[in-house]
Design a protein around this motif. Sequence first.
Motif, PDB file in Angstrom:
ATOM      1  N   VAL A   1      32.807  40.522  52.897  1.00 25.22           N
ATOM      2  CA  VAL A   1      33.481  39.436  53.433  1.00 25.22           C
ATOM      3  C   VAL A   1      33.406  39.289  54.834  1.00 25.22           C
ATOM      4  O   VAL A   1      33.421  38.207  55.425  1.00 25.22           O
ATOM      5  CB  VAL A   1      35.228  39.595  53.304  1.00 25.22           C
ATOM      6  CG1 VAL A   1      35.969  38.848  53.701  1.00 25.22           C
ATOM      7  CG2 VAL A   1      35.307  39.858  51.756  1.00 25.22           C
TER       8      VAL A   1
ATOM      9  N   LEU B   1      40.746  40.060  49.790  1.00 23.52           N
ATOM     10  CA  LEU B   1      40.472  38.405  49.433  1.00 23.52           C
ATOM     11  C   LEU B   1      41.512  37.378  50.135  1.00 23.52           C
ATOM     12  O   LEU B   1      41.143  36.388  50.666  1.00 23.52           O
ATOM     13  CB  LEU B   1      40.188  38.429  47.975  1.00 23.52           C
ATOM     14  CG  LEU B   1      39.039  39.044  47.460  1.00 23.52           C
ATOM     15  CD1 LEU B   1      39.032  38.635  45.941  1.00 23.52           C
ATOM     16  CD2 LEU B   1      37.720  39.025  48.197  1.00 23.52           C
TER      17      LEU B   1
ATOM     18  N   VAL C   1      36.354  31.896  49.511  1.00 26.80           N
ATOM     19  CA  VAL C   1      36.177  33.111  48.547  1.00 26.80           C
ATOM     20  C   VAL C   1      36.168  32.550  46.994  1.00 26.80           C
ATOM     21  O   VAL C   1      36.998  31.681  46.763  1.00 26.80           O
ATOM     22  CB  VAL C   1      37.298  34.321  48.391  1.00 26.80           C
ATOM     23  CG1 VAL C   1      37.082  35.017  47.363  1.00 26.80           C
ATOM     24  CG2 VAL C   1      37.377  34.649  50.000  1.00 26.80           C
TER      25      VAL C   1
ATOM     26  N   HIS D   1      35.888  34.374  43.519  1.00 28.34           N
ATOM     27  CA  HIS D   1      35.951  35.557  42.721  1.00 28.34           C
ATOM     28  C   HIS D   1      35.886  35.141  41.335  1.00 28.34           C
ATOM     29  O   HIS D   1      36.800  34.849  40.885  1.00 28.34           O
ATOM     30  CB  HIS D   1      37.244  36.548  43.139  1.00 28.34           C
ATOM     31  CG  HIS D   1      36.970  37.797  42.252  1.00 28.34           C
ATOM     32  ND1 HIS D   1      38.275  38.453  42.103  1.00 28.34           N
ATOM     33  CD2 HIS D   1      35.952  38.431  41.874  1.00 28.34           C
ATOM     34  CE1 HIS D   1      37.699  39.713  41.318  1.00 28.34           C
ATOM     35  NE2 HIS D   1      36.664  39.669  41.118  1.00 28.34           N
TER      36      HIS D   1
END
Length: 356
Positions: free
Chosen positions: A197, A225, A232, A234
């Motif tokens: 990240v 997150l 982001v 996911h």
Amino acid sequence: MTPVAAFVSFRLGGNDGVSVAAESWRRVLHGLGFTTRTIAGEGPVDVIVPGLAIEAAAPPADDEVGAALDGVDLVVVENLLTIPMNLPASRVVARVLRGRPSILHHYDPAWQRARFLEVTELPPDDPAWRHVAINALTRNELADRGIAATTVYIGLDPDPSPGDRHATRAALGVADDEVLVLHPVRAIARKDIPAAVRLAEALGATYWLTGAAEEGYGPRLDAVLAMASCRVLHRPMPGTMSDAYAAADVVAFPSTWEGFGIPPVEAALHRRPAVVGRYPVADELRALGFRWFEPHDAEGVAAHLARPDPALLDANRAVAVRHLSLDRVTETLGAVLDEAGWLPVRAGGRDPVGAA
């Protein structure tokens, strides 16, 4: 009669490292003259034995495993007799395989994981078996424990499908000018999600994590997150692995520990730059000639993205093809089979598998 080789594990048929490596061996064994069968507790396999699954409530009965192996000449055990993810099932499989031609394929033994240090009964050994490790580190550690093993590096198709960059990015909602950092892993602590990240944040990129949380990492993952200052994603891959690499601009792999590390090699074959952590086996792979970025070197990655270096990408691909292709697996695994007398006659072996 064509000999049958069975692959046995906790789970097979996914995108995890064990499944990918098992599939490469399956292809190699087909080329050497075997037919194959896949047996696991879960996954798209030929035979499901529920008690082999990592989360199984109870192990399978000996007879159940024996029935799944009926007619099998050679058994390849994929990590199930290496790491105690389901120790009762491992005991059953070891018991059933005593005296039977088998290859124990070792990825990450118990002593390499802090939570399993007290487990000393794996891997078992038997005169009828051969041991193969996926790296020299594990081979040497097995030798220290009195088990002779051969290193057979994981091999991949040197000419993978190019994938569809445009369609995959469209499916993800990623714009053409958006930098996409792909992290194609399960979400567990040793994958170092925070480092990946941070890389995406430093690049002003979108971070794409493909795997679900496992091993109790869900709450920590949610927190990481939620705090990310970059976009982001996911979610699983909307297409194939090749599509995912085609869509990506950078492949992140800042793991603190791995038995091997397939994504950086796949990145090389797809001509994508990779950011790779300094876990011990990564250094072993770097010694083959790979040139990977360090997790803290966002500036170097940014410079490459602004002005790509084709020579770096060409060199990494050449290393992967030279050292980690299916042809190399055929050569090294074939030598193991030949030494044991397990190569089918038409593949050049001395006798059929299991012949006296």
